[in-house]
Design an enzyme around this catalytic site. Structure first.
Site, PDB file in Angstrom:
ATOM      1  N   THR A 102       0.827  -1.213   0.000  1.00 25.18           N
ATOM      2  CA  THR A 102       0.000   0.000   0.000  1.00 25.18           C
ATOM      3  C   THR A 102       0.855   1.254   0.000  1.00 25.18           C
ATOM      4  O   THR A 102       0.457   2.279  -0.553  1.00 25.18           O
ATOM      5  CB  THR A 102      -0.948  -0.027   1.225  1.00 25.18           C
ATOM      6  N   SER A 126       1.704  -7.359  -1.025  1.00 24.67           N
ATOM      7  CA  SER A 126       2.456  -8.336  -0.235  1.00 24.67           C
ATOM      8  C   SER A 126       1.799  -9.719  -0.147  1.00 24.67           C
ATOM      9  O   SER A 126       2.493 -10.695   0.134  1.00 24.67           O
ATOM     10  CB  SER A 126       2.842  -7.780   1.131  1.00 24.67           C
ATOM     11  N   ASP A 134       0.550  -6.817   4.781  1.00 26.89           N
ATOM     12  CA  ASP A 134      -0.115  -8.104   5.026  1.00 26.89           C
ATOM     13  C   ASP A 134       0.864  -9.223   5.374  1.00 26.89           C
ATOM     14  O   ASP A 134       0.580 -10.061   6.233  1.00 26.89           O
ATOM     15  CB  ASP A 134      -0.955  -8.517   3.804  1.00 26.89           C
TER      16      ASP A 134
HETATM   17  N1  LIG Z   1      -1.372  -2.014   3.965  1.00 26.03           N
HETATM   18  C1  LIG Z   1      -0.920  -2.864   3.057  1.00 26.03           C
HETATM   19  O1  LIG Z   1       0.208  -2.725   2.608  1.00 26.03           O
HETATM   20  C2  LIG Z   1      -1.822  -4.000   2.641  1.00 26.03           C
HETATM   21  C3  LIG Z   1      -1.621  -4.517   1.244  1.00 26.03           C
HETATM   22  N2  LIG Z   1      -2.689  -5.439   0.922  1.00 26.03           N
HETATM   23  C4  LIG Z   1      -0.294  -5.267   1.093  1.00 26.03           C
HETATM   24  O2  LIG Z   1       0.093  -5.976   1.988  1.00 26.03           O
HETATM   25  O3  LIG Z   1       0.329  -5.171   0.069  1.00 26.03           O
END
Ligand SMILES: NC(=O)C[C@H](N)C(=O)O
Length: 328
Positions: free
Chosen positions: A22, A60, A92
């Site tokens: 993110t 991730s 994640d």
């Molecule tokens: N806050 C984040 O980075 C969550 C995202 N889904 C990831 O892990 O890439």
């Protein structure tokens, strides 16, 4: 004329490695949700010489042990010519990458992972502050010797114990017993405190990272569904068991009949796995049947440790010793 004045200290050198998440995400132009697109810029560190790298750009959940190995290799390459390394990462699976690096890296400079919970177009975008905190921690003289660290929301965590505890909150990371340090700023000046001294840790050098280790999750009424299939295809199993590491009675004969390593972690969010119960499926009976308690590692970290030890060619007995002696 030669001068005897001390030459100015050279600028600290920081390696900044972007991997996605993110912290690099924005709404995708096709309107189908957030995707990693642009790595974040490091704000406000004028005196620091920064080298940037982006070995891949992934959400991730797409991270694999192979990516973790690739990242470890890149850090080994950059470490000798830098004073600190920061890795931006999706939250994640951030704790899994941090722990894999903890197990495999023995570089001298600090390695700090960070991420964000909000993306760059949100009003509460937490990327820049986390990134700046991570850079300060990576370059701080008290940071070496602690293994890879995770810095989020001003808290500094050890890779062994940190875990994601909230799906949306900005302070999304915690884990028992909590942060090992804290970074805040007084104006522009960082104020960093560690609550414990650095300590030695074991590192491992697996020949490969493709051992297949599967995780099974225990629940009331589990009679072993999925166990035989997983035990057949995998090189080792981890079970997120109940409480101090107990299972329904039906699992005991299945574990007794398994030669491959079976590690017992707990689905409870804190505390060690201890073989104290003697009823069928109780922790004491599982250990007697050959299962290996995961100490205080959660199931997904126990899986990485097992995968790395299998990749190093350790026997079941040697693997048991590593877990029993907390050699991680
Ligand atoms: N806050 C984040 O980075 C969550 C995202 N889904 C990831 O892990 O890439």
């Amino acid at each position: 004329m030669p001068s005897d004045a001390t030459p100015p200290a050279r600028a600290p050198r920081l390696a900044l490695i972007h991997t996605g998440g993110t912290i690099a995400s924005r709404p995708s132009p096709d309107g189908r949700g957030l995707t990693p697109q642009t790595p974040p810029a490091l704000p406000g560190l004028e005196q620091v010489q920064v080298t940037e790298a982006q070995p891949f750009s992934l959400p991730s959940p797409h991270m694999t042990p192979a990516h973790m190995g690739q990242l470890a290799a890149l850090i080994r390459e950059l470490a000798p010519t830098h004073d600190g390394v920061v890795v931006t990462h999706g939250t994640d699976t951030l704790e899994e990458t941090a722990f894999a690096l903890h197990l495999m890296l023995d570089v001298k400079v600090p390695v700090v992972l960070t991420g964000s919970m909000r993306h760059a177009e949100e009003i509460s975008w937490d990327g820049p502050a986390n990134l700046l905190d991570a850079a300060h921690v990576a370059l701080h003289p008290h940071s070496p010797g602690r293994g890879p660290l995770v810095v989020i929301g001003g808290d500094i965590f050890d890779a062994r114990t940190v875990t994601k505890i909230h799906t949306t909150a900005v302070d999304a990371f915690g884990g028992y017993p909590g942060p090992i340090g804290r970074i805040d700023r007084e104006g522009h000046t960082p104020r960093l405190h560690y609550f414990a001294m650095p300590e030695p840790r074991a590192t491992y050098h697996p020949a490969h990272l493709h051992a297949r280790v599967e995780i099974l999750y225990a629940y009331a009424g589990w009679t072993g569904e999925g166990y035989a299939e997983a035990a057949n295809r995998a090189d080792g199993l981890v079970i997120a068991a109940l409480g101090t590491g107990n299972l329904p009675a039906e699992l005991l004969p299945l574990i007794q009949g398994t030669e491959k390593p079976v590690v017992i972690a707990t689905r409870t969010h804190a505390g060690p796995v201890l073989p104290v119960y003697g009823y069928a499926g109780g922790g004491a009976t599982l250990v007697e049947a050959g299962a290996i308690p995961a100490s205080f590692l959660n199931a997904h970290k126990a899986r990485l440790l097992l995968l790395i030890l299998l990749g190093q060619g350790l026997t079941r007995e040697q693997i048991q010793t590593v877990f029993d002696r907390d050699e991680f």
